[in-house]
Design an enzyme around this catalytic site. Sequence first.
Site: not given
Ligand code: NAP
Length: 249
Positions: A13, A15, A65-66, A144, A157, A159, A161, A190
Amino acid sequence: MNDKDSRVVVITGGSKGIGRAVALAFAREKAKIIILHYDPDEKASQETLKLLAERGIEAESHKIDVSRKEQVDSLFSELIDRHGRVDVLVNNAGITRDAFFMRMTEEQWDTVLQVNLKSVFNCTQAVIRSMMKNRQGHIVNVSSVVGQIGNIGQANYAASKAGVMGLTKSVAREVASRGIHVNAVAPGFIETDMTAVLPEKVKEGFLAQIPFGRMGTAEEVAEVVYWLCSDGASYLTGQVIHVNGGMFM
Ligand code: NAP
C-alpha cells in the site's frame, strides 16, 4: 553506506497515504524502496515513484493483491532473488467496507479480513525465512486505534486490526531470538483518502474524541514507522505504538 548495504524496504500500500509517507521517510537513508499497490490505474504509484526519484531514489512498484497468497509468494521470491534480501517489511495495505453489523454482508466481512489481516500473514510468511537466515529484519504492521477500542459500523475493520495486533505479538515472540523486530503502529484519525470519504458529521465526532483537536498526518505516522526500524528502537519488539493525538491512552 554503499549501495550494497542500502536497506531493501518493501511497503505494501505504498502508492498513497501513510504508505507513501513511509516510502518518503525511508528515502532519507537512500534505501532500495519497493512499493506494492493494487489499483490498475498506476497514477498514485507513479506519483510516489516520482517523489522518490526527486530524492535520488530509484524505487520500483508492483501491482499485486496482497490478500492473494500465490501472488505474494511469487513476487517476494522474485524480489529476494534479485535484491538478495528484504530488510524491512511494512504491512500497510488496508481497506474499509463499513456497515452496521446487523447489515454487514459476508462479502464485506471476508474482503476486509483478507486485505487487512490475511495480507499480513501472506507478506510476513514470504519474508520471514530470509530474515531468519540473515538474523536481522524489521517488520512493522499498520493496525488502527479501532482495533483497540472498536467503532460503530466497523466490526470487520476492527476485527482485522485487532487481529494484526495479536499476530504482531505472536510472531515477535517467535522470531526475536533471530534478531527480528516485529512491531505495530496503531494510527488514530489520519488525513488520507481513506478518511476523506467520511461524512462531515462522522469527522466531527472523531475530532471531539481527540485531545490534540486535529487529525494526524500521514507523515506523523510514517516517522514512528521509520523510528521502529532504526537503531533507536533496538530493544523494542511486540509493541503496538499508538499514534492518535491522545484519542486512546
Ligand atoms: P489509503 O490512502 O486508502 O491507502 C491504502 C493503500 O493500500 C493504497 O496504496 C492501496 O493501493 C493499498 N491497497 C488496498 N488494497 C490492496 C490490496 N488488495 N493489495 C495491495 N494493496 C492494496 O489508506 P491509508 O489511510 O493510507 O491507510 C494505510 C493503512 O493505515 C491501512 O492499513 C489503514 O487501515 C491504516 N489506518 C489508516 C487510518 C486513517 O485514519 N487513514 C487510521 C488507522 C489505520 P491502491 O491505491 O493501488 O489501491
